[in-house]
Design a protein around this motif. Structure first.
Motif, PDB file in Angstrom:
ATOM      1  N   ASN A 164       0.802  -1.608  -0.141  1.00  0.00           N
ATOM      2  CA  ASN A 164      -0.211   0.711   0.056  1.00  0.00           C
ATOM      3  C   ASN A 164       0.921   0.625   0.256  1.00  0.00           C
ATOM      4  O   ASN A 164       1.841   0.814   0.246  1.00  0.00           O
ATOM      5  CB  ASN A 164      -1.001   0.183   0.981  1.00  0.00           C
ATOM      6  CG  ASN A 164      -1.925  -0.829   0.906  1.00  0.00           C
ATOM      7  OD1 ASN A 164      -2.250  -1.504   0.000  1.00  0.00           O
ATOM      8  ND2 ASN A 164      -2.901  -1.053   2.282  1.00  0.00           N
ATOM      9  N   GLN A 165       0.048   2.186  -0.520  1.00  0.00           N
ATOM     10  CA  GLN A 165       0.677   3.483   0.101  1.00  0.00           C
ATOM     11  C   GLN A 165       1.777   3.967   1.271  1.00  0.00           C
ATOM     12  O   GLN A 165       0.579   3.557   2.334  1.00  0.00           O
ATOM     13  CB  GLN A 165       0.161   4.522  -0.364  1.00  0.00           C
ATOM     14  CG  GLN A 165      -0.324   4.904  -1.774  1.00  0.00           C
ATOM     15  CD  GLN A 165       0.048   5.495  -2.495  1.00  0.00           C
ATOM     16  OE1 GLN A 165       1.539   6.238  -2.074  1.00  0.00           O
ATOM     17  NE2 GLN A 165       0.069   5.358  -4.385  1.00  0.00           N
ATOM     18  N   ASP A 167       2.570   6.390   2.436  1.00  0.00           N
ATOM     19  CA  ASP A 167       2.313   7.730   2.955  1.00  0.00           C
ATOM     20  C   ASP A 167       1.264   7.618   3.140  1.00  0.00           C
ATOM     21  O   ASP A 167       0.238   7.516   2.567  1.00  0.00           O
ATOM     22  CB  ASP A 167       3.658   8.846   2.745  1.00  0.00           C
ATOM     23  CG  ASP A 167       4.544   9.051   2.720  1.00  0.00           C
ATOM     24  OD1 ASP A 167       5.329   8.822   3.496  1.00  0.00           O
ATOM     25  OD2 ASP A 167       4.481   9.046   1.325  1.00  0.00           O
ATOM     26  N   ASP A 169      -0.615  10.449   3.598  1.00  0.00           N
ATOM     27  CA  ASP A 169      -1.879  11.037   2.706  1.00  0.00           C
ATOM     28  C   ASP A 169      -2.232  10.908   0.981  1.00  0.00           C
ATOM     29  O   ASP A 169      -3.836  10.676   0.767  1.00  0.00           O
ATOM     30  CB  ASP A 169      -1.483  13.031   2.150  1.00  0.00           C
ATOM     31  CG  ASP A 169      -1.019  13.498   3.874  1.00  0.00           C
ATOM     32  OD1 ASP A 169      -2.199  13.535   4.833  1.00  0.00           O
ATOM     33  OD2 ASP A 169      -0.569  14.770   4.111  1.00  0.00           O
ATOM     34  N   PRO A 170      -1.116  10.589   0.745  1.00  0.00           N
ATOM     35  CA  PRO A 170      -1.738   9.072  -0.296  1.00  0.00           C
ATOM     36  C   PRO A 170      -2.582   8.140  -0.715  1.00  0.00           C
ATOM     37  O   PRO A 170      -3.769   7.510  -0.621  1.00  0.00           O
ATOM     38  CB  PRO A 170      -0.953   8.706  -1.210  1.00  0.00           C
ATOM     39  CG  PRO A 170       0.433   9.196   0.336  1.00  0.00           C
ATOM     40  CD  PRO A 170      -0.051  10.336   0.605  1.00  0.00           C
ATOM     41  N   TYR A 171      -1.945   7.518   0.819  1.00  0.00           N
ATOM     42  CA  TYR A 171      -2.622   6.510   0.747  1.00  0.00           C
ATOM     43  C   TYR A 171      -4.279   7.229   1.357  1.00  0.00           C
ATOM     44  O   TYR A 171      -5.423   6.149   1.243  1.00  0.00           O
ATOM     45  CB  TYR A 171      -2.218   5.325   2.594  1.00  0.00           C
ATOM     46  CG  TYR A 171      -3.101   4.009   3.418  1.00  0.00           C
ATOM     47  CD1 TYR A 171      -3.229   3.118   2.535  1.00  0.00           C
ATOM     48  CD2 TYR A 171      -4.314   4.693   3.850  1.00  0.00           C
ATOM     49  CE1 TYR A 171      -3.799   2.702   3.252  1.00  0.00           C
ATOM     50  CE2 TYR A 171      -5.031   3.154   4.439  1.00  0.00           C
ATOM     51  CZ  TYR A 171      -5.166   2.382   3.910  1.00  0.00           C
ATOM     52  OH  TYR A 171      -5.652   1.628   4.980  1.00  0.00           O
ATOM     53  N   ALA A 173      -6.340   9.841   0.617  1.00  0.00           N
ATOM     54  CA  ALA A 173      -6.784  10.312  -0.920  1.00  0.00           C
ATOM     55  C   ALA A 173      -7.474   9.017  -1.573  1.00  0.00           C
ATOM     56  O   ALA A 173      -8.563   8.748  -2.495  1.00  0.00           O
ATOM     57  CB  ALA A 173      -5.600  11.267  -1.145  1.00  0.00           C
ATOM     58  N   LYS A 174      -5.938   8.132  -1.075  1.00  0.00           N
ATOM     59  CA  LYS A 174      -7.282   6.236  -2.456  1.00  0.00           C
ATOM     60  C   LYS A 174      -8.367   6.013  -2.156  1.00  0.00           C
ATOM     61  O   LYS A 174      -9.083   5.710  -2.270  1.00  0.00           O
ATOM     62  CB  LYS A 174      -5.794   5.664  -2.979  1.00  0.00           C
ATOM     63  CG  LYS A 174      -4.251   5.837  -3.536  1.00  0.00           C
ATOM     64  CD  LYS A 174      -5.429   5.675  -5.444  1.00  0.00           C
ATOM     65  CE  LYS A 174      -4.127   6.123  -5.365  1.00  0.00           C
ATOM     66  NZ  LYS A 174      -4.526   6.610  -7.528  1.00  0.00           N
ATOM     67  N   PRO A 181      -5.761   1.291  -2.235  1.00  0.00           N
ATOM     68  CA  PRO A 181      -4.484   2.109  -1.544  1.00  0.00           C
ATOM     69  C   PRO A 181      -3.287   1.182  -2.093  1.00  0.00           C
ATOM     70  O   PRO A 181      -1.706   2.002  -1.901  1.00  0.00           O
ATOM     71  CB  PRO A 181      -4.744   2.848  -0.248  1.00  0.00           C
ATOM     72  CG  PRO A 181      -5.503   1.289   0.177  1.00  0.00           C
ATOM     73  CD  PRO A 181      -6.061   0.657  -0.626  1.00  0.00           C
ATOM     74  N   PHE A 183       0.375   1.023  -4.000  1.00  0.00           N
ATOM     75  CA  PHE A 183       1.673   1.726  -4.338  1.00  0.00           C
ATOM     76  C   PHE A 183       2.416   1.095  -5.370  1.00  0.00           C
ATOM     77  O   PHE A 183       2.517   1.238  -6.213  1.00  0.00           O
ATOM     78  CB  PHE A 183       2.679   2.045  -3.143  1.00  0.00           C
ATOM     79  CG  PHE A 183       3.644   2.624  -3.501  1.00  0.00           C
ATOM     80  CD1 PHE A 183       3.829   3.934  -3.835  1.00  0.00           C
ATOM     81  CD2 PHE A 183       4.363   2.203  -3.365  1.00  0.00           C
ATOM     82  CE1 PHE A 183       4.709   4.309  -4.322  1.00  0.00           C
ATOM     83  CE2 PHE A 183       5.948   2.932  -3.429  1.00  0.00           C
ATOM     84  CZ  PHE A 183       6.022   4.103  -4.141  1.00  0.00           C
TER      85      PHE A 183
END
Length: 272
Positions: A164-165, A167, A169-171, A173-174, A181, A183
Protein backbone atom coordinates in the motif's frame (compact mmCIF):
# COMPACT_ATOMS: atom_id res chain seq x y z
CA UNK A 1 5.79 -6.34 22.00
CA UNK A 2 7.62 -6.28 25.34
CA UNK A 3 11.08 -6.18 23.64
CA UNK A 4 12.87 -5.66 27.01
CA UNK A 5 12.14 -5.12 30.70
CA UNK A 6 14.86 -2.54 31.37
CA UNK A 7 13.45 1.00 31.32
CA UNK A 8 16.71 2.60 30.18
CA UNK A 9 17.04 0.23 27.24
CA UNK A 10 13.40 0.77 26.30
CA UNK A 11 13.89 4.53 26.41
CA UNK A 12 17.16 4.74 24.49
CA UNK A 13 15.78 2.45 21.79
CA UNK A 14 12.74 4.65 21.30
CA UNK A 15 10.11 2.27 22.64
CA UNK A 16 6.84 3.88 23.72
CA UNK A 17 6.28 1.79 26.86
CA UNK A 18 8.09 1.09 30.14
CA UNK A 19 8.27 -1.87 32.51
CA UNK A 20 5.26 -0.89 34.65
CA UNK A 21 3.06 -0.87 31.58
CA UNK A 22 4.33 -4.32 30.63
CA UNK A 23 3.26 -5.77 33.97
CA UNK A 24 -0.12 -4.06 33.85
CA UNK A 25 -0.90 -5.04 30.25
CA UNK A 26 0.19 -8.65 30.66
CA UNK A 27 -1.81 -9.12 33.86
CA UNK A 28 -4.88 -7.62 32.21
CA UNK A 29 -4.56 -9.88 29.15
CA UNK A 30 -4.41 -12.92 31.45
CA UNK A 31 -7.30 -11.64 33.55
CA UNK A 32 -9.70 -11.32 30.63
CA UNK A 33 -8.82 -14.76 29.34
CA UNK A 34 -6.90 -14.51 26.09
CA UNK A 35 -6.45 -18.16 25.07
CA UNK A 36 -2.97 -17.63 23.65
CA UNK A 37 -0.44 -14.93 24.59
CA UNK A 38 2.89 -14.44 22.86
CA UNK A 39 5.51 -12.00 24.08
CA UNK A 40 8.37 -10.55 22.07
CA UNK A 41 11.95 -9.82 23.02
CA UNK A 42 14.64 -8.19 20.86
CA UNK A 43 18.20 -9.42 21.24
CA UNK A 44 20.99 -6.88 20.79
CA UNK A 45 19.25 -3.56 21.31
CA UNK A 46 21.30 -0.38 21.84
CA UNK A 47 23.24 -0.62 25.15
CA UNK A 48 22.26 -4.25 25.71
CA UNK A 49 24.67 -6.24 27.88
CA UNK A 50 25.10 -9.90 28.69
CA UNK A 51 23.73 -9.46 32.21
CA UNK A 52 20.77 -7.33 31.13
CA UNK A 53 19.86 -9.85 28.44
CA UNK A 54 19.93 -12.76 30.89
CA UNK A 55 17.77 -10.76 33.28
CA UNK A 56 15.28 -10.02 30.49
CA UNK A 57 15.08 -13.70 29.60
CA UNK A 58 14.51 -14.63 33.26
CA UNK A 59 11.68 -12.09 33.58
CA UNK A 60 10.10 -13.33 30.36
CA UNK A 61 10.28 -16.89 31.62
CA UNK A 62 8.63 -15.89 34.91
CA UNK A 63 5.58 -14.68 32.98
CA UNK A 64 5.08 -18.21 31.56
CA UNK A 65 3.78 -17.02 28.16
CA UNK A 66 2.21 -19.48 25.76
CA UNK A 67 4.96 -18.61 23.32
CA UNK A 68 8.01 -16.39 23.13
CA UNK A 69 9.31 -14.72 19.98
CA UNK A 70 12.89 -13.43 19.99
CA UNK A 71 13.97 -11.11 17.20
CA UNK A 72 17.53 -10.09 16.39
CA UNK A 73 17.93 -6.32 16.41
CA UNK A 74 18.24 -4.67 13.01
CA UNK A 75 18.29 -1.00 12.06
CA UNK A 76 16.15 -0.32 8.94
CA UNK A 77 16.65 2.87 6.95
CA UNK A 78 13.38 4.44 8.14
CA UNK A 79 14.17 4.33 11.88
CA UNK A 80 15.26 7.10 14.21
CA UNK A 81 18.42 5.18 15.11
CA UNK A 82 19.45 5.04 11.44
CA UNK A 83 18.77 8.75 10.95
CA UNK A 84 20.95 9.50 13.96
CA UNK A 85 23.72 7.28 12.58
CA UNK A 86 23.50 9.05 9.22
CA UNK A 87 23.73 12.49 10.85
CA UNK A 88 26.81 11.37 12.79
CA UNK A 89 28.45 9.79 9.76
CA UNK A 90 28.45 6.30 11.28
CA UNK A 91 28.48 3.24 9.03
CA UNK A 92 27.83 0.57 11.68
CA UNK A 93 24.70 0.46 13.83
CA UNK A 94 25.32 0.80 17.60
CA UNK A 95 23.87 -2.64 18.34
CA UNK A 96 25.33 -6.07 19.11
CA UNK A 97 27.07 -7.91 16.26
CA UNK A 98 25.38 -10.86 14.57
CA UNK A 99 27.39 -13.50 16.40
CA UNK A 100 26.38 -12.02 19.76
CA UNK A 101 22.73 -11.65 18.79
CA UNK A 102 22.53 -15.26 17.64
CA UNK A 103 24.19 -16.44 20.84
CA UNK A 104 21.71 -14.44 22.93
CA UNK A 105 18.73 -15.87 21.04
CA UNK A 106 20.12 -19.36 21.54
CA UNK A 107 20.51 -18.63 25.26
CA UNK A 108 16.84 -17.61 25.48
CA UNK A 109 15.76 -20.72 23.59
CA UNK A 110 17.76 -23.00 25.87
CA UNK A 111 16.47 -21.38 29.05
CA UNK A 112 12.89 -21.93 27.90
CA UNK A 113 13.65 -25.46 26.71
CA UNK A 114 14.82 -26.31 30.25
CA UNK A 115 11.22 -25.94 31.47
CA UNK A 116 9.54 -27.77 28.61
CA UNK A 117 9.15 -25.22 25.81
CA UNK A 118 9.99 -26.32 22.26
CA UNK A 119 11.59 -24.36 19.43
CA UNK A 120 9.28 -24.25 16.40
CA UNK A 121 10.81 -21.58 14.18
CA UNK A 122 13.84 -19.37 13.71
CA UNK A 123 12.50 -17.01 16.38
CA UNK A 124 9.84 -18.81 18.43
CA UNK A 125 9.48 -21.24 21.33
CA UNK A 126 6.11 -22.63 22.44
CA UNK A 127 4.94 -24.09 25.72
CA UNK A 128 2.41 -26.57 24.29
CA UNK A 129 2.68 -27.19 20.56
CA UNK A 130 -0.67 -29.01 20.54
CA UNK A 131 -2.48 -25.85 21.71
CA UNK A 132 -0.44 -22.94 20.37
CA UNK A 133 -1.22 -22.27 16.71
CA UNK A 134 0.32 -19.68 14.39
CA UNK A 135 -2.39 -19.57 11.73
CA UNK A 136 -1.22 -16.25 10.29
CA UNK A 137 2.40 -17.30 9.99
CA UNK A 138 1.71 -20.75 8.58
CA UNK A 139 -0.86 -19.42 6.14
CA UNK A 140 1.38 -16.60 4.94
CA UNK A 141 4.44 -18.85 4.62
CA UNK A 142 2.53 -21.47 2.61
CA UNK A 143 1.16 -19.06 0.01
CA UNK A 144 -2.23 -18.07 1.46
CA UNK A 145 -3.78 -14.80 0.32
CA UNK A 146 -3.25 -11.85 2.64
CA UNK A 147 -5.21 -8.62 2.38
CA UNK A 148 -3.15 -5.63 3.50
CA UNK A 149 -4.86 -2.92 5.55
CA UNK A 150 -3.01 0.23 6.57
CA UNK A 151 -0.28 2.56 5.41
CA UNK A 152 2.76 0.81 3.82
CA UNK A 153 1.39 -2.66 4.63
CA UNK A 154 2.23 -5.62 2.39
CA UNK A 155 -0.26 -8.05 0.88
CA UNK A 156 -0.26 -11.18 -1.25
CA UNK A 157 -3.21 -12.01 -3.51
CA UNK A 158 -3.23 -14.86 -6.05
CA UNK A 159 0.54 -14.85 -6.41
CA UNK A 160 0.91 -11.07 -6.60
CA UNK A 161 2.91 -9.26 -3.94
CA UNK A 162 1.88 -5.68 -3.35
CA UNK A 163 2.36 -2.80 -0.95
CA UNK A 164 0.00 0.00 0.00
CA UNK A 165 0.89 3.67 -0.23
CA UNK A 166 3.80 4.32 2.13
CA UNK A 167 2.63 7.80 3.24
CA UNK A 168 -0.59 8.68 5.02
CA UNK A 169 -1.94 11.45 2.75
CA UNK A 170 -1.87 9.53 -0.56
CA UNK A 171 -3.12 6.42 1.25
CA UNK A 172 -6.11 8.33 2.66
CA UNK A 173 -6.82 10.03 -0.66
CA UNK A 174 -7.10 6.68 -2.41
CA UNK A 175 -9.34 5.22 0.29
CA UNK A 176 -11.64 8.27 0.30
CA UNK A 177 -11.90 8.02 -3.49
CA UNK A 178 -13.02 4.41 -3.18
CA UNK A 179 -9.84 3.09 -4.77
CA UNK A 180 -7.35 0.47 -3.64
CA UNK A 181 -4.42 2.30 -2.00
CA UNK A 182 -1.80 0.18 -3.77
CA UNK A 183 1.61 1.75 -4.31
CA UNK A 184 3.48 -1.06 -6.07
CA UNK A 185 3.01 -4.72 -7.03
CA UNK A 186 5.01 -7.68 -8.31
CA UNK A 187 3.35 -10.69 -9.98
CA UNK A 188 5.38 -13.81 -9.22
CA UNK A 189 6.05 -16.74 -11.53
CA UNK A 190 5.35 -20.37 -10.50
CA UNK A 191 9.10 -20.88 -10.07
CA UNK A 192 9.35 -17.82 -7.80
CA UNK A 193 6.38 -19.02 -5.75
CA UNK A 194 8.14 -22.35 -5.21
CA UNK A 195 11.30 -20.56 -4.06
CA UNK A 196 9.34 -18.19 -1.82
CA UNK A 197 7.38 -20.91 -0.07
CA UNK A 198 10.36 -23.22 0.36
CA UNK A 199 12.45 -20.46 1.94
CA UNK A 200 9.69 -19.25 4.25
CA UNK A 201 8.71 -22.73 5.40
CA UNK A 202 12.36 -23.54 6.05
CA UNK A 203 12.22 -20.83 8.73
CA UNK A 204 10.14 -23.32 10.73
CA UNK A 205 13.18 -25.58 10.88
CA UNK A 206 12.22 -28.36 8.49
CA UNK A 207 10.42 -28.97 5.18
CA UNK A 208 8.59 -32.00 3.85
CA UNK A 209 9.85 -33.16 0.44
CA UNK A 210 6.60 -34.97 -0.36
CA UNK A 211 4.43 -31.94 0.41
CA UNK A 212 6.42 -29.71 -1.92
CA UNK A 213 6.50 -32.35 -4.64
CA UNK A 214 2.72 -32.75 -4.41
CA UNK A 215 2.16 -28.98 -4.63
CA UNK A 216 4.84 -27.93 -7.13
CA UNK A 217 5.59 -31.12 -9.08
CA UNK A 218 9.27 -31.64 -8.24
CA UNK A 219 11.23 -32.85 -5.22
CA UNK A 220 13.05 -29.97 -3.46
CA UNK A 221 16.23 -32.05 -3.56
CA UNK A 222 16.05 -31.78 -7.36
CA UNK A 223 14.62 -28.26 -7.54
CA UNK A 224 17.25 -26.83 -5.18
CA UNK A 225 20.05 -29.35 -5.67
CA UNK A 226 22.89 -26.80 -5.66
CA UNK A 227 21.96 -24.66 -2.61
CA UNK A 228 20.87 -27.69 -0.56
CA UNK A 229 24.13 -29.49 -1.30
CA UNK A 230 26.02 -26.34 -0.33
CA UNK A 231 24.18 -26.06 3.00
CA UNK A 232 24.82 -29.74 3.66
CA UNK A 233 28.53 -29.22 3.01
CA UNK A 234 28.49 -26.34 5.49
CA UNK A 235 26.90 -28.60 8.11
CA UNK A 236 23.73 -26.48 8.17
CA UNK A 237 21.14 -29.10 7.27
CA UNK A 238 20.47 -32.80 7.00
CA UNK A 239 18.09 -34.87 4.89
CA UNK A 240 16.22 -37.42 6.97
CA UNK A 241 13.93 -39.37 4.65
CA UNK A 242 11.08 -37.01 3.78
CA UNK A 243 12.41 -34.18 5.94
CA UNK A 244 14.94 -31.47 5.12
CA UNK A 245 16.06 -30.27 8.56
CA UNK A 246 18.10 -27.23 9.59
CA UNK A 247 20.56 -27.44 12.46
CA UNK A 248 20.06 -25.11 15.45
CA UNK A 249 23.02 -22.99 14.41
CA UNK A 250 21.61 -22.64 10.89
CA UNK A 251 18.15 -21.79 12.20
CA UNK A 252 19.58 -18.84 14.12
CA UNK A 253 21.06 -17.35 10.93
CA UNK A 254 18.54 -18.63 8.41
CA UNK A 255 17.94 -15.27 6.68
CA UNK A 256 21.60 -15.13 5.63
CA UNK A 257 21.59 -18.71 4.41
CA UNK A 258 18.37 -18.36 2.42
CA UNK A 259 20.09 -16.02 -0.02
CA UNK A 260 21.62 -19.15 -1.55
CA UNK A 261 18.15 -19.97 -2.93
CA UNK A 262 17.67 -16.57 -4.62
CA UNK A 263 17.60 -16.31 -8.38
CA UNK A 264 20.74 -14.63 -9.75
CA UNK A 265 18.83 -11.45 -10.62
CA UNK A 266 17.56 -11.19 -7.04
CA UNK A 267 20.90 -11.59 -5.29
CA UNK A 268 22.38 -8.50 -3.63
CA UNK A 269 25.25 -6.94 -5.51
CA UNK A 270 28.59 -6.04 -3.93
CA UNK A 271 27.74 -2.36 -4.30
CA UNK A 272 24.23 -2.64 -2.84
Amino acid sequence: GIEHFDDHILEINGRAHRSKEIARAYAYAREIGFPQINIDLIAGMVEETEDKWKEAVAKALALQPDSLTVYQMEVPYNTGIYQQMKAQGKLVAPVADWETKRRWVDYAFREFEKVGYAVNSTSTVVRDASKVKFLYREGLFSGADLLSVGVASFGHINGVHYQNQADFDPYLAKVNAGELPIFRAYPTTPDERYIREFMLMLKLGANSRSQFKAKFGTDPLEQFAVPLALLQDWGCLTVDGDRIVLTRDALLQVDRLLMEFFKPEHRPTKNA
